[in-house]
Design a protein around this motif. Structure first.
Motif, PDB file in Angstrom:
ATOM      1  N   VAL A 115      10.681  22.464  46.098  1.00 24.55           N
ATOM      2  CA  VAL A 115      10.786  21.657  47.310  1.00 24.55           C
ATOM      3  C   VAL A 115       9.559  21.939  48.171  1.00 24.55           C
ATOM      4  O   VAL A 115       9.215  23.102  48.412  1.00 24.55           O
ATOM      5  CB  VAL A 115      12.074  21.980  48.090  1.00 24.55           C
ATOM      6  CG1 VAL A 115      12.120  21.196  49.396  1.00 24.55           C
ATOM      7  CG2 VAL A 115      13.302  21.666  47.246  1.00 24.55           C
ATOM      8  N   ILE A 116       8.887  20.866  48.627  1.00 23.31           N
ATOM      9  CA  ILE A 116       7.640  20.996  49.390  1.00 23.31           C
ATOM     10  C   ILE A 116       7.808  20.338  50.755  1.00 23.31           C
ATOM     11  O   ILE A 116       8.296  19.205  50.858  1.00 23.31           O
ATOM     12  CB  ILE A 116       6.471  20.335  48.639  1.00 23.31           C
ATOM     13  CG1 ILE A 116       6.287  20.966  47.252  1.00 23.31           C
ATOM     14  CG2 ILE A 116       5.169  20.448  49.452  1.00 23.31           C
ATOM     15  CD1 ILE A 116       5.394  20.157  46.330  1.00 23.31           C
ATOM     16  N   PHE A 117       7.405  21.041  51.794  1.00 18.95           N
ATOM     17  CA  PHE A 117       7.343  20.495  53.139  1.00 18.95           C
ATOM     18  C   PHE A 117       5.866  20.412  53.514  1.00 18.95           C
ATOM     19  O   PHE A 117       5.221  21.434  53.765  1.00 18.95           O
ATOM     20  CB  PHE A 117       8.101  21.391  54.126  1.00 18.95           C
ATOM     21  CG  PHE A 117       9.566  21.538  53.807  1.00 18.95           C
ATOM     22  CD1 PHE A 117      10.492  20.628  54.293  1.00 18.95           C
ATOM     23  CD2 PHE A 117      10.006  22.585  53.001  1.00 18.95           C
ATOM     24  CE1 PHE A 117      11.846  20.758  53.984  1.00 18.95           C
ATOM     25  CE2 PHE A 117      11.343  22.724  52.695  1.00 18.95           C
ATOM     26  CZ  PHE A 117      12.279  21.810  53.179  1.00 18.95           C
ATOM     27  N   GLY A 118       5.311  19.175  53.516  1.00 25.19           N
ATOM     28  CA  GLY A 118       3.870  19.036  53.664  1.00 25.19           C
ATOM     29  C   GLY A 118       3.470  18.071  54.754  1.00 25.19           C
ATOM     30  O   GLY A 118       4.309  17.458  55.432  1.00 25.19           O
ATOM     31  N   LEU A 119       2.159  17.922  54.917  1.00 26.74           N
ATOM     32  CA  LEU A 119       1.607  16.980  55.893  1.00 26.74           C
ATOM     33  C   LEU A 119       1.853  15.552  55.422  1.00 26.74           C
ATOM     34  O   LEU A 119       2.524  14.765  56.086  1.00 26.74           O
ATOM     35  CB  LEU A 119       0.111  17.243  56.072  1.00 26.74           C
ATOM     36  CG  LEU A 119      -0.673  16.203  56.877  1.00 26.74           C
ATOM     37  CD1 LEU A 119      -0.179  16.145  58.317  1.00 26.74           C
ATOM     38  CD2 LEU A 119      -2.165  16.494  56.828  1.00 26.74           C
TER      39      LEU A 119
END
Length: 367
Positions: free
Chosen positions: A4-8
């Motif tokens: 799971v990625i929380f990105g710009l």
């Protein structure tokens, strides 16, 4: 693994270098059998120029505010193996708190803007995507920048425990040799978003040579260029190019210029993804100089270095056969060492090492 990625942003390549990198990385991570969920705040800034609407083989979760997505994010984290928070993620602190509270996924921080992060810290400024506990709660910290200073700075200033470089790369499925296009034809091209801290070098290595060689055609592609930019009659402009147009842009260049942002150049060991993209498309490379550049391309053999306008003019005067040999060597080096597929394998290997070592469990117990 489920990651799971929380990105710009991954959905819009307009005015940022994150999206193209994440697209190549995620695609090849998915191809190797893992799953990706990417959380991105849906801002008007990127929505107006969105050029990706779904994540092939993965899930793209766009949201307008954190409260609306928190329960969904919590659900995704409960069966995730890894959770990654990136620099410039607008919800980085909230995402970090949620990852740690769920306590299931290995927490990873990926700084794609390391020189900027460290420059702000050294200036005593607040970094919006790093909380008061620094990076001590992350089992692994990845940095877009390598070199001798990064690990010690992250450890000393932010309490990071394990710091590893994960450099830029190129998706060879998209960036590859293609036929040149007349509207992109250039003796010297430059592809990049306008940046004030690149302007002095851009004027020295691009604008001044254009004025000196009115017989040649110069081309800039990018976003956010001001009306006050010092254009000349033989400098042409193409507003923001989506990744699908990068290959014909570079393939139509007799020579292409890379100009590094000041903080990146001062830190060193921070190659722009544009270098790898251009090399993969067969364009001869001309770049400003910075520490560590020889670790990625051999100066004089795979890349030309310009320290002033005279160097740029000398490069423009080289024979076509010389430039083609240089371009071929750079392309071979890129295909061997700097593809998205290779970076994806590096990332998966690092994550598997963390999982097998039990580092996340050890940190949870210490916390």
């Amino acid at each position: 693994m489920k990651i799971v990625i929380f990105g710009l942003t991954i959905s819009s390549s307009w005015g940022n270098g994150h999206a193209t990198l994440w697209r190549g990385l995620c695609k090849h991570v998915v191809r190797s059998g893992h799953s990706i969920v990417f959380f991105e705040r849906d801002t008007p800034y990127y929505a107006a120029a969105r050029d990706l609407h779904e994540l092939p083989g993965g899930q793209l979760r766009l949201f307008t505010n954190w409260d609306d997505i928190r329960l969904t994010a919590s659900s995704d984290l409960r069966d995730a193996d890894v959770a990654i928070v990136t620099s410039y993620c607008p919800d980085a602190l909230a995402a970090t708190d949620l990852i740690l509270s769920e306590g299931r996924a290995i927490p990873v921080f990926y700084d794609l803007d390391t020189p900027v992060t460290l420059a702000r810290l050294m200036a005593g400024e607040t970094v919006s995507y790093i909380g008061p506990r620094g990076l001590r709660d992350f089992a692994l910290v990845l940095s877009f920048t390598g070199g001798p200073r990064v690990a010690s700075e992250f450890r000393g200033r932010l309490g990071a425990r394990d710091v590893r470089p994960l450099y830029g790369h190129v998706d060879a499925d998209i960036h590859r040799p293609v036929p040149p296009q007349p509207h992109y034809r250039a003796d010297l091209s430059y592809l990049g978003t306008y940046s004030e801290d690149r302007q002095r070098l851009l004027e020295m290595l691009f604008v001044a040579p254009a004025r000196a060689r009115q017989d040649l055609r110069f081309l800039i592609g990018g976003a956010q260029y001001p009306d006050t930019f010092p254009w000349s009659p033989n400098i042409y402009f193409v507003r923001h190019l989506p990744p699908s147009e990068h290959a014909p842009f570079f393939a139509s260049s007799r020579l292409t210029l890379n100009v590094t942002r000041r903080a990146m150049a001062e830190m060193g060991w921070c190659p722009s993804g544009r270098l790898f993209e251009a090399a993969a498309c067969g364009a001869p490379l001309l770049s400003d100089d910075w520490p560590g550049i020889g670790d990625f391309f051999a100066p004089g053999e795979e890349i030309l270095i310009a320290r002033d306008g005279q160097d740029a003019l000398a490069a423009l005067g080289m024979e076509g056969a010389q430039l083609r040999r240089l371009a071929q060597r750079a392309c071979d080096r890129t295909m061997d060492q700097h593809t998205s597929d290779k970076r994806a394998r590096e990332l998966v290997s690092l994550l598997e090492q963390m999982a097998s070592s039990g580092a996340h469990r050890q940190q949870s117990e210490e916390a």
